[in-house]
Design a protein around this motif. Structure first.
Motif, PDB file in Angstrom:
ATOM      1  N   THR A 175     -20.954 -18.437   2.763  1.00 51.34           N
ATOM      2  CA  THR A 175     -19.571 -18.917   2.462  1.00 51.34           C
ATOM      3  C   THR A 175     -18.637 -19.159   3.747  1.00 51.34           C
ATOM      4  N   GLN A 176     -19.041 -18.531   4.859  1.00 47.32           N
ATOM      5  CA  GLN A 176     -18.231 -18.550   6.299  1.00 47.32           C
ATOM      6  C   GLN A 176     -18.892 -19.562   7.018  1.00 47.32           C
TER       7      GLN A 176
ATOM      8  N   PHE B 212     -21.152 -21.902  11.854  1.00 47.71           N
ATOM      9  CA  PHE B 212     -21.386 -20.940  12.709  1.00 47.71           C
ATOM     10  C   PHE B 212     -21.482 -21.370  14.107  1.00 47.71           C
TER      11      PHE B 212
ATOM     12  N   PRO C 110     -18.201  -7.290   8.232  1.00 43.99           N
ATOM     13  CA  PRO C 110     -18.993  -7.496   6.893  1.00 43.99           C
ATOM     14  C   PRO C 110     -20.133  -6.403   6.632  1.00 43.99           C
TER      15      PRO C 110
END
Length: 675
Positions: free
Chosen positions: A253-254, A257, A447
């Motif tokens: 979801t992030q 990169f 995280p």
């Protein structure tokens, strides 16, 4: 695209004449090749078995030579085979075993007429006490062994009060010589490191004879740095990969990169232009040319690739990164170019609950204000945001009466040698009084990829816990589960530092103090662990830490109602805590949790329950819960402490309930009945 800093990869220049050796220092902290895992302690004071003493220390009257020792494999110095060596207590290893003159104590500038030819030098160290010994040990298997000559618990600055640990390492096949900077107690200590081939050919580490130690007091190899002397000609162009710094687990979801990595310039030329590359699963290279660089031979640098990576699905990916086209020419040493990392892309993340392990003592004067500051900070936090446990230590003086050897095991694991100290999620290594909201929020924002849920029960003096570990990603490595019992508040271990109340005090591990090995940590698969521990005998207050409680016969629990179970999962290689929690307490005996401090009325009640908080003088902010007698939370909230709290319980079915009032450090309970 590049951030440069002067940490590693120093290329040597001889102080007098350019010799046949040059040197570098390690791209990463630790021991060369990671063959030697032993903790760095004195002989008989914690040093692992298998070391051979070749000098027994206490050379106070002046330097002494060891006996002549044989090298356990073929080795060459300056291109010539050597088979034996001897070592002086002034830090000189020489292959000229016929030499009779003794190099003096003190830091030496090379060349020095008192140093034999064909010598490796660490000067500024001396053997002034019985613990200042020279020991040897060989690690690894042929043809890649290392022979270590270890100056253990040596004195620096000609002062027995400043201990220092160094090693000279001979490496099979490569014929490299490593000088390892391992432990150092005094930041002001200075040293001199180098090789003397003869009176005109020498090489010294930069800033010698005023070289400062980069090591601290950690007995583990984690913070070691080393200088590697290499026989031959230094290449002009040698960009060596150190490590890919992109996180090993990422949430899809992030995406996208940034692929980042650190590289060292081991060549003699400044790098002004290079191509930075990465590949995914051995696919085509993604390349970008970087210009106007100023990558000096004496630096290590971080490169961020300008083209981001956008994986399509959650999976494991093999990422490789390297530099090429160094100043529009080929790299002259391709063996060290490429760095590789397996990155696990997972669908989503989970919230981290940081673990704060505090090392303190009731005999430590600075611990009192540090603990007070830390408690004030924790009182402002929601109770489920952080996990806290405190280990009382065996010093200064006679130490805390609630010291336990298991707490000492955690101190050894982290290399804690002073109090106060706090480790947050296995790192940080400051003291609790230095923690701020910004710092703890920073750790909470990291995280996590595993959930831990735990419940605990008490039956008399037996504490039981059920722990569920649920990864959201596949986790690998040396990962272990820890479960520890703490007492939320104690008062009997008062000593000399002015503290009268102590919070979150460690009592006993339910797992081994080194943790319980956990394997098969696969995404979507929950593992359940059922643990139990019974405290034996009756309460005892040890006189001090030199006579800690014997758990086979007694315990130091002041109030069993205040016991809680703290759980965490930790990577034993990196020391990072992956996740933590405090087990939810399930009530098994209502009378066992009754508090006379909380006044509630009317009781029984039909609709409203009033709680008198006047006596809770140390509760600035409270968290309250209404629980079923089986421990299930039915209502909860938080309030600023006031004289009275009114709760609407009209929606609860008729029956018995528990009201719990907490401030983050202690919890009080009282029962009530809903009509």
């Amino acid at each position: 695209m590049k951030k440069s800093y002067l940490l590693s990869i120093l290329v040597a220049i001889a102080n007098t004449l350019q010799g046949q050796y040059y040197y570098i220092i390690g791209l990463q902290k630790g021991n060369p090749g990671n063959l030697n895992p032993d903790l760095e302690y004195p002989v008989g004071g914690g040093l692992t078995t298998g070391w051979t003493v070749i000098h027994d220390g206490n050379a106070v009257s002046g330097p002494q030579w060891s006996s002549v020792r044989s090298i356990p494999f073929s080795f060459s110095f300056n291109g010539n085979p050597v088979t034996h060596y001897k070592v002086s207590t002034s830090g000189i290893l020489t292959f000229d075993t016929a030499a009779t003159s003794l190099p003096p104590y003190g830091r030496l500038t090379l060349p020095n007429s008192g140093v034999p030819n064909n010598s490796v030098c660490i000067t500024g160290i001396s053997s002034l006490e019985a613990n200042d010994k020279i020991v040897t040990k060989t690690f690894g298997t042929a043809p890649n062994r290392q022979h270590w000559i270890f100056f253990t618990s040596y004195s620096s600055n000609n002062s027995a009060s400043c201990f220092t640990y160094w090693s000279i390492v001979l490496e099979e096949t490569t014929n490299r010589i490593h000088v390892v900077d391992q432990r150092n107690a005094c930041a002001s200590s200075l040293f001199s490191v180098g090789l003397q081939v003869n009176s005109t050919t020498v090489i010294m580490v930069a800033t010698s004879p005023n070289l400062t130690s980069k090591a601290q007091t950690n007995p583990a190899p984690d913070d070691n740095e080393y200088y590697t002397f290499i026989y031959g000609t230094q290449p002009q162009r040698d960009a060596a990969g150190a490590t890919i710094t992109t996180a090993g687990i990422l949430a899809l979801t992030q995406a996208p990169f940034t692929i980042s990595g650190t590289f060292g310039n081991l060549g003699s030329a400044t790098i002004t232009k290079a191509t930075v590359n990465y590949s995914i699963n051995n696919g085509p290279a993604v390349s970008a040319t970087l210009t106007n660089l100023n990558f000096q031979p004496l630096t290590i640098a971080t490169f961020n690739h300008p083209t981001t990576w956008n994986p399509g699905t959650a999976a494991n990916y093999t990422v490789k990164m390297w530099l090429s086209g160094i100043n529009d020419q080929n790299d002259q040493n391709n063996a060290n170019d490429t760095i590789t990392k397996v990155i696990n892309v997972v669908p989503a993340l989970t919230q981290r609950r940081p673990l704060m392990e505090v090392f303190s003592s009731s005999t430590c004067a600075p611990c009192a204000p540090a603990n007070a500051s830390f408690k004030a900070l924790m009182d402002q936090q929601p109770p489920d945001h952080f996990t806290v446990i405190k280990y009382q230590m065996s010093w200064p003086g006679t130490g805390d009466p609630y010291y336990t050897p298991e707490g000492g095991d955690r101190r050894t694991f982290y290399g804690v040698n002073s109090v106060p100290n706090m480790q947050i999620d296995g790192g940080w290594n400051q003291h609790a009084g230095q923690a701020t909201q910004a710092i703890i929020d920073q750790f909470r924002a990291v995280p996590s990829f595993v959930n831990i849920n735990a419940t605990s029960t008490r039956n008399g003096q037996t504490i039981s816990a059920q722990i569920n570990v649920s990864p959201v990603a596949n986790l690998t490595g040396n990962i272990r589960l820890f479960a520890a019992i703490k007492e939320t508040q104690t008062t009997q271990n008062v000593k000399t530092n002015g503290e009268t109340v102590f919070y979150d005090i460690f009592k006993k591990f339910m797992t081994p103090s080194t943790g319980q090995v956990v394997t098969n940590l696969n995404a979507g698969t929950t593992q359940t662990f059922n643990l139990s521990y019974t405290f034996n005998g009756t309460y005892i207050l040890p006189p001090n830490a030199t006579q800690p409680v014997n758990h086979a016969t007694n315990h130091t629990v002041e109030n069993f109602n205040n016991l809680r179970v703290v759980v965490w999962l930790q990577d034993m290689t990196t020391k990072q805590v992956l996740q933590s929690t405090q087990a939810t307490l399930s009530m098994v005996g209502i009378d066992e949790v009754e508090s006379k401090v909380i006044k509630i009325y009317p009781n029984p009640t039909k609709d409203q329950l009033n709680v008198d908080l006047k006596s809770l003088t140390d509760f600035n902010k409270i968290q309250w819960k209404v629980l079923h007698v089986n421990g299930q939370v039915l209502m909860n909230g938080s309030e600023t402490a006031d004289a009275k709290l009114t709760l609407d319980v009209s929606s609860l079915p008729t029956g018995l309930y528990i009201l719990e009032i907490g401030n983050g450090s202690q919890v009080l309970r009282s029962k009530f009945q809903r009509l």
